[in-house]
Write an enzyme that holds these catalytic residues in place. Structure first.
Site, mmCIF file in Angstrom:
data_model
loop_
_atom_site.group_PDB
_atom_site.id
_atom_site.type_symbol
_atom_site.label_atom_id
_atom_site.label_comp_id
_atom_site.label_asym_id
_atom_site.label_seq_id
_atom_site.Cartn_x
_atom_site.Cartn_y
_atom_site.Cartn_z
ATOM 1 N N GLN A 171 30.993 40.654 32.666
ATOM 2 C CA GLN A 171 32.202 40.904 31.444
ATOM 3 C C GLN A 171 32.093 39.998 30.717
ATOM 4 O O GLN A 171 33.062 38.786 30.947
ATOM 5 C CB GLN A 171 33.789 41.257 32.368
ATOM 6 C CG GLN A 171 34.362 41.916 31.083
ATOM 7 C CD GLN A 171 35.757 42.561 32.345
ATOM 8 O OE1 GLN A 171 35.448 43.588 32.496
ATOM 9 N NE2 GLN A 171 36.711 41.577 32.275
ATOM 10 N N GLY A 172 32.310 39.581 29.273
ATOM 11 C CA GLY A 172 32.790 39.158 28.118
ATOM 12 C C GLY A 172 33.657 39.395 27.766
ATOM 13 O O GLY A 172 33.711 40.041 26.741
ATOM 14 N N TYR A 173 35.002 39.471 28.514
ATOM 15 C CA TYR A 173 35.973 39.321 27.482
ATOM 16 C C TYR A 173 36.899 37.889 27.394
ATOM 17 O O TYR A 173 37.543 38.014 25.889
ATOM 18 C CB TYR A 173 36.858 40.366 28.551
ATOM 19 C CG TYR A 173 37.348 41.940 28.540
ATOM 20 C CD1 TYR A 173 35.717 42.547 27.372
ATOM 21 C CD2 TYR A 173 38.054 42.416 28.572
ATOM 22 C CE1 TYR A 173 35.668 43.778 28.123
ATOM 23 C CE2 TYR A 173 37.516 44.303 28.448
ATOM 24 C CZ TYR A 173 36.282 44.399 28.426
ATOM 25 O OH TYR A 173 36.142 45.825 28.180
ATOM 26 N N GLU B 14 38.259 48.191 35.712
ATOM 27 C CA GLU B 14 39.215 47.141 37.069
ATOM 28 C C GLU B 14 39.853 46.870 37.302
ATOM 29 O O GLU B 14 39.418 46.406 38.614
ATOM 30 C CB GLU B 14 38.441 45.941 36.104
ATOM 31 C CG GLU B 14 38.623 44.475 35.695
ATOM 32 C CD GLU B 14 37.833 43.395 35.056
ATOM 33 O OE1 GLU B 14 38.441 42.389 35.505
ATOM 34 O OE2 GLU B 14 39.418 43.946 34.037
ATOM 35 N N SER C 240 46.556 38.684 33.571
ATOM 36 C CA SER C 240 47.461 38.216 34.327
ATOM 37 C C SER C 240 48.469 38.719 34.710
ATOM 38 O O SER C 240 49.264 40.268 34.384
ATOM 39 C CB SER C 240 47.533 36.968 33.961
ATOM 40 O OG SER C 240 48.906 37.383 32.271
ATOM 41 N N GLU D 203 51.741 37.957 34.606
ATOM 42 C CA GLU D 203 52.901 38.874 33.510
ATOM 43 C C GLU D 203 53.120 39.002 32.588
ATOM 44 O O GLU D 203 52.874 40.925 32.293
ATOM 45 C CB GLU D 203 52.266 37.247 33.132
ATOM 46 C CG GLU D 203 53.113 36.096 33.779
ATOM 47 C CD GLU D 203 52.544 35.691 34.410
ATOM 48 O OE1 GLU D 203 52.682 34.723 35.716
ATOM 49 O OE2 GLU D 203 50.768 35.296 34.925
#
Length: 391
Positions: A131-133, A249, A373, A375
């Site tokens: 995954q390239g995020y 995901e 995350s 948060e």
């Protein structure tokens, strides 16, 4: 063979649930290599290729995909049984985002031509994805990405950097987001691409983590050409596609597998330290077991929703938050219970066995960050689920 994969041996959904469970359990216990059970780190493709190539030949590589696209076509109850038996027997989760994410994305958003071209090599494990995020300096603001894709004839030319890309050196392809527009909201300027990592201009650099492993990578893209037919969805509509991937995901990261593995390690360490009957410890572990049981029940509800073809809403963030923070509490207790051994890297002798005491801790810390995350998950729940006003 079907046009996409191996034809099913039978209609799995016609079997009773317990009959199906017995069949799957027998196959896993008979054929899965004993030395690969319950691995403490992500396995390389070369370590697990025999098993997953066998699963591909058997037609079991994509249990959640519809039969017409080469999957097992399992109904929700059967899929949960399949996943439960994998986790029960300690089968290493296939680290291929092609099966778990890109396949479902192509089935939902891909053109028929893309499905015919891209799904079969995923099913044969010939093309495996990362995954390239995430990007340097973008933090958790996915919409703030800087990687750009510029049209050039029939291709797109991509420049930028991706980071924290898991196992990029051990797969063949990447799915990525790149900025293709400049007007309107940031989310309306992004497109979704599939990239062959063997293309000129791709450089992969491994990142060593605190456990000494090199699972994470930084990927540099210098005028990399991506064919136009590797754009999934419409130009500047990649945010819609990306959100569906994040849903897939987060339900995987929100699986009870991580905290369950943590409980197994906690019980092993506590037994070696003679704490199995200690009242204070049994109270603590009972509370954690209840948390994992409740998580499992909620996870099954989300999985059923997904398999009914329903869109996962922002409330799926609760699942990811619950699973990873429960796992972190378990990992912290493992260190406390281990006593002096809780500060030792590598396998430590406890109760006559070599125990990787810190393995859960090493996995628990990053799990609360990747996939968005804690948060970020709390913000999503506050704003999009509870509709709380911004401060």
């Amino acid at each position: 063979m079907t046009s996409y994969g191996v034809a099913p041996e039978q209609d799995w959904n016609a079997l009773g649930n317990e009959e199906f469970r017995t069949l799957v359990r027998s196959d896993f216990e008979q054929h899965y290599p004993a030395h690969l059970r319950y691995p403490s780190r992500r396995l390389l493709w070369s370590e697990q290729d025999d098993w997953y190539l066998r699963m591909a030949r058997k037609g079991w590589i994509a249990p959640s995909w519809p039969v017409e696209f080469g999957g097992m076509g399992l109904a929700p109850a059967k899929l949960l049984i399949f996943l439960e038996e994998q986790e029960r027997w300690g089968i290493a989760r296939f680290q291929d985002h092609g099966i778990r994410m890109i396949g479902p994305v192509l089935i939902r958003y891909g053109t028929p031509a893309q499905q015919r071209r891209l799904l079969p090599p995923i099913l044969r494990c010939e093309q495996r994805y990362c995954q390239g995020y995430s990007e340097p300096e973008a933090g958790s603001d996915l919409a703030g990405l800087r990687t750009t894709a510029t049209p050039d004839g029939a291709d797109w030319v991509v420049d930028g950097t991706k980071i924290w890309t898991t196992m990029a050196y051990d797969v063949t392809h990447m799915f990525l987001l790149a900025r293709t527009g400049s007007a309107g909201a940031k989310q309306a300027q992004i497109s979704f691409f599939l990239l062959d990592l063997a293309m000129p201009g791709v450089t992969i650099r491994k990142i060593r983590d605190m456990a000494g492993e090199e699972e994470l990578c930084e990927v540099f893209l210098d005028r990399v050409r991506i064919p136009g037919d590797n754009l999934v969805g419409a130009v500047n509509q990649g945010w819609t596609v990306a959100k569906s991937v994040l849903g897939f995901e987060r339900i995987h990261v929100g699986s009870p597998a991580l905290p369950t593995s943590g409980l197994r390690l906690l019980e092993q360490v506590a037994g070696a330290r003679g704490l199995a009957d200690d009242t204070a410890f049994t109270d603590q572990i009972a509370g954690l077991r209840l948390d994992v049981e409740h998580l499992t029940a909620v996870y099954e509800e989300f999985a059923l929703r997904l398999e009914r073809g329903e869109e996962l809403g922002p409330d799926v963030s609760m699942l990811k938050l619950w699973a990873t923070e429960t796992f972190q509490r378990i990992a912290d207790l493992v260190i406390e219970v281990a006593g002096p051994a809780g500060g030792c890297a590598g396998a430590v002798e406890l109760g006559g066995e070599l125990v990787p005491v810190l393995s859960a801790y090493y996995r628990a810390k990053p799990s609360t960050i990747y996939g968005g995350s804690s948060e970020v998950q709390r913000n999503i729940i506050a704003k999009q689920v509870l509709k709380l006003p911004s401060a």
